[in-house]
Design a protein around this motif. Structure first.
Motif, PDB file in Angstrom:
ATOM      1  N   GLY A  40       4.880   6.829  -2.328  1.00  0.00           N
ATOM      2  CA  GLY A  40       3.656   6.097  -2.652  1.00  0.00           C
ATOM      3  C   GLY A  40       3.837   4.598  -2.538  1.00  0.00           C
ATOM      4  N   LEU A  41       4.995   4.107  -2.972  1.00  0.00           N
ATOM      5  CA  LEU A  41       5.278   2.674  -2.876  1.00  0.00           C
ATOM      6  C   LEU A  41       5.378   2.232  -1.422  1.00  0.00           C
ATOM      7  CD1 LEU A  41       6.100  -0.047  -4.141  1.00  0.00           C
ATOM      8  CD2 LEU A  41       8.456   0.792  -4.171  1.00  0.00           C
ATOM      9  N   SER A  42       6.046   3.020  -0.601  1.00  0.00           N
ATOM     10  CA  SER A  42       6.248   2.628   0.797  1.00  0.00           C
ATOM     11  C   SER A  42       4.972   2.725   1.622  1.00  0.00           C
ATOM     12  CB  SER A  42       7.335   3.501   1.426  1.00  0.00           C
ATOM     13  OG  SER A  42       6.968   4.870   1.382  1.00  0.00           O
ATOM     14  N   ILE A  43       4.058   3.625   1.259  1.00  0.00           N
ATOM     15  CA  ILE A  43       2.850   3.823   2.056  1.00  0.00           C
ATOM     16  C   ILE A  43       1.745   2.850   1.664  1.00  0.00           C
ATOM     17  CG2 ILE A  43       0.996   5.450   2.592  1.00  0.00           C
ATOM     18  CD1 ILE A  43       3.089   7.686   2.365  1.00  0.00           C
ATOM     19  N   SER A  44       1.447   2.751   0.383  1.00  0.00           N
ATOM     20  CA  SER A  44       0.317   1.910  -0.035  1.00  0.00           C
ATOM     21  C   SER A  44       0.637   0.982  -1.199  1.00  0.00           C
ATOM     22  CB  SER A  44      -0.875   2.802  -0.427  1.00  0.00           C
ATOM     23  OG  SER A  44      -0.508   3.667  -1.490  1.00  0.00           O
ATOM     24  N   GLY A  45       1.921   0.831  -1.523  1.00  0.00           N
ATOM     25  CA  GLY A  45       2.270  -0.036  -2.636  1.00  0.00           C
ATOM     26  C   GLY A  45       2.026  -1.507  -2.376  1.00  0.00           C
ATOM     27  N   HIS A  46       1.945  -1.912  -1.089  1.00  0.00           N
ATOM     28  CA  HIS A  46       1.743  -3.331  -0.781  1.00  0.00           C
ATOM     29  C   HIS A  46       0.400  -3.840  -1.275  1.00  0.00           C
ATOM     30  CE1 HIS A  46       0.042  -1.067   2.621  1.00  0.00           C
ATOM     31  NE2 HIS A  46      -0.797  -2.071   2.762  1.00  0.00           N
ATOM     32  N   HIS A  47      -0.583  -2.940  -1.423  1.00  0.00           N
ATOM     33  CA  HIS A  47      -1.882  -3.379  -1.945  1.00  0.00           C
ATOM     34  C   HIS A  47      -1.760  -3.814  -3.404  1.00  0.00           C
ATOM     35  CE1 HIS A  47      -3.912  -2.001   1.654  1.00  0.00           C
ATOM     36  NE2 HIS A  47      -3.399  -0.784   1.504  1.00  0.00           N
ATOM     37  N   VAL A  48      -1.055  -3.028  -4.192  1.00  0.00           N
ATOM     38  CA  VAL A  48      -0.866  -3.368  -5.609  1.00  0.00           C
ATOM     39  C   VAL A  48       0.030  -4.595  -5.745  1.00  0.00           C
ATOM     40  CG1 VAL A  48      -0.042  -2.523  -7.838  1.00  0.00           C
ATOM     41  CG2 VAL A  48      -1.177  -0.958  -6.255  1.00  0.00           C
ATOM     42  N   ILE A  49       1.046  -4.702  -4.895  1.00  0.00           N
ATOM     43  CA  ILE A  49       1.923  -5.869  -4.932  1.00  0.00           C
ATOM     44  C   ILE A  49       1.121  -7.143  -4.671  1.00  0.00           C
ATOM     45  CG2 ILE A  49       3.846  -7.005  -3.756  1.00  0.00           C
ATOM     46  CD1 ILE A  49       5.038  -4.241  -3.260  1.00  0.00           C
ATOM     47  N   LYS A  50       0.230  -7.111  -3.699  1.00  0.00           N
ATOM     48  CA  LYS A  50      -0.593  -8.287  -3.388  1.00  0.00           C
ATOM     49  C   LYS A  50      -1.529  -8.622  -4.544  1.00  0.00           C
ATOM     50  CE  LYS A  50      -3.935 -10.040  -0.027  1.00  0.00           C
ATOM     51  NZ  LYS A  50      -5.000 -10.287  -1.012  1.00  0.00           N
ATOM     52  N   THR A  51      -2.131  -7.591  -5.154  1.00  0.00           N
ATOM     53  CA  THR A  51      -3.078  -7.836  -6.240  1.00  0.00           C
ATOM     54  C   THR A  51      -2.393  -8.487  -7.437  1.00  0.00           C
ATOM     55  OG1 THR A  51      -4.450  -5.967  -5.554  1.00  0.00           O
ATOM     56  CG2 THR A  51      -4.716  -6.756  -7.807  1.00  0.00           C
ATOM     57  N   ILE A  52      -1.249  -7.923  -7.848  1.00  0.00           N
ATOM     58  CA  ILE A  52      -0.566  -8.441  -9.038  1.00  0.00           C
ATOM     59  C   ILE A  52       0.221  -9.707  -8.727  1.00  0.00           C
ATOM     60  CG2 ILE A  52       1.141  -7.901 -10.815  1.00  0.00           C
ATOM     61  CD1 ILE A  52       0.370  -5.014 -10.621  1.00  0.00           C
ATOM     62  N   GLY A  53       0.837  -9.772  -7.552  1.00  0.00           N
ATOM     63  CA  GLY A  53       1.715 -10.890  -7.237  1.00  0.00           C
ATOM     64  C   GLY A  53       1.022 -12.125  -6.707  1.00  0.00           C
ATOM     65  N   LYS A  54      -0.196 -11.989  -6.152  1.00  0.00           N
ATOM     66  CA  LYS A  54      -0.855 -13.142  -5.543  1.00  0.00           C
ATOM     67  C   LYS A  54      -2.279 -13.378  -6.035  1.00  0.00           C
ATOM     68  CE  LYS A  54       1.697 -13.064  -1.153  1.00  0.00           C
ATOM     69  NZ  LYS A  54       1.572 -12.984   0.331  1.00  0.00           N
ATOM     70  N   ASP A  55      -3.023 -12.305  -6.251  1.00  0.00           N
ATOM     71  CA  ASP A  55      -4.454 -12.461  -6.502  1.00  0.00           C
ATOM     72  C   ASP A  55      -4.798 -12.837  -7.941  1.00  0.00           C
ATOM     73  OD1 ASP A  55      -4.757 -11.803  -3.887  1.00  0.00           O
ATOM     74  OD2 ASP A  55      -5.387  -9.736  -4.240  1.00  0.00           O
ATOM     75  N   LEU A  56      -3.920 -12.584  -8.896  1.00  0.00           N
ATOM     76  CA  LEU A  56      -4.230 -12.877 -10.292  1.00  0.00           C
ATOM     77  C   LEU A  56      -3.998 -14.339 -10.639  1.00  0.00           C
ATOM     78  CD1 LEU A  56      -2.993  -9.768 -12.315  1.00  0.00           C
ATOM     79  CD2 LEU A  56      -5.318 -10.641 -12.154  1.00  0.00           C
ATOM     80  N   THR A  57      -2.834 -14.859 -10.298  1.00  0.00           N
ATOM     81  CA  THR A  57      -2.488 -16.252 -10.600  1.00  0.00           C
ATOM     82  C   THR A  57      -1.299 -16.652  -9.733  1.00  0.00           C
ATOM     83  OG1 THR A  57      -1.968 -17.810 -12.391  1.00  0.00           O
ATOM     84  CG2 THR A  57      -0.857 -15.692 -12.441  1.00  0.00           C
TER      85      THR A  57
END
Length: 212
Positions: free
Chosen positions: A109-126
């Motif tokens: 799950g991390l390798s297939i679509s985890g980059h979406h969550v990484i972008k949301t938490i790591g860049k889009d919040l603050t």
């Protein structure tokens, strides 16, 4: 005889004093710029230290994720297997292959679509840099490990988002946190429970229809 008119401009002594003051100001400005540049360089070097420390916190985060989130998935799986084989519901053990299967699922799950969550938490919040990232990962990891030691099933994502919001508010102020994105995240948490329940019920109904 006509008297000679005084020469225009400041006296030589005043001109020399003015030139000395100008050169002193320029020298001070140059030294200030140099000090600021050196301070920025040292700050950048100090921040890069936390880049390597984040490798450690990321490893600890993986451990915490496996201790809690993988266990959340393995628990129902082990319960269903134990009941199927007639085990005592109060003394159901978890087989190693179940843990491995759940771990493989997490990795896929991390390798297939985890980059979406990484972008949301790591860049889009603050905005996050190396020191704040280190603090976020370490704080959320300690929270998850503490919950795992007490047997409390929690979500690593919830802990991570909470750490990001608190660190972002402390470091940059509340105005630099994207509250609209946080509201979307919270709304997705609320919707997840009933949606998962409906999907699970539909799958169970389909399985029962297939069996009978």
């Amino acid at each position: 005889f006509d008297e000679e008119s005084p020469p225009a401009g400041p006296p030589p002594a005043a001109a020399a004093s003015h030139g000395s003051a100008s050169s002193l100001v320029q020298r001070n400005e140059s030294e200030e710029v140099s000090l600021l540049s050196e301070a920025a360089t040292e700050t950048s070097k100090a921040k890069r230290v936390f880049m390597y420390l984040q490798i450690l916190t990321a490893t600890l985060k993986s451990f915490a994720h496996g201790a809690n989130d993988v266990a959340n998935a393995a628990g129902p799986f082990a319960a269903v297997q134990g009941l199927y084989f007639g085990q005592d519901p109060c003394n159901i053990g978890t087989s190693m292959y179940i843990l491995l299967l759940c771990g493989v699922g997490i990795v896929l799950g991390l390798s297939i679509s985890g980059h979406h969550v990484i972008k949301t938490i790591g860049k889009d919040l603050t905005a996050i840099d190396f020191p704040t990232g280190f603090s976020i990962e370490l704080g959320s990891t300690l929270s998850v490990v503490l919950a795992s030691c007490t047997g409390m099933p929690v979500s690593s994502t919830h802990c991570q988002v909470g750490s990001v919001i608190c660190i972002g508010m402390y470091e940059n102020g509340p105005k630099h946190v994207k509250w609209s994105m946080l509201s979307k995240i919270v709304w997705s948490w609320v919707v997840t429970v009933p949606v998962a329940a409906v999907v699970a019920a539909a799958l169970l109904y389909a399985c029962l229809q297939f069996i009978h």
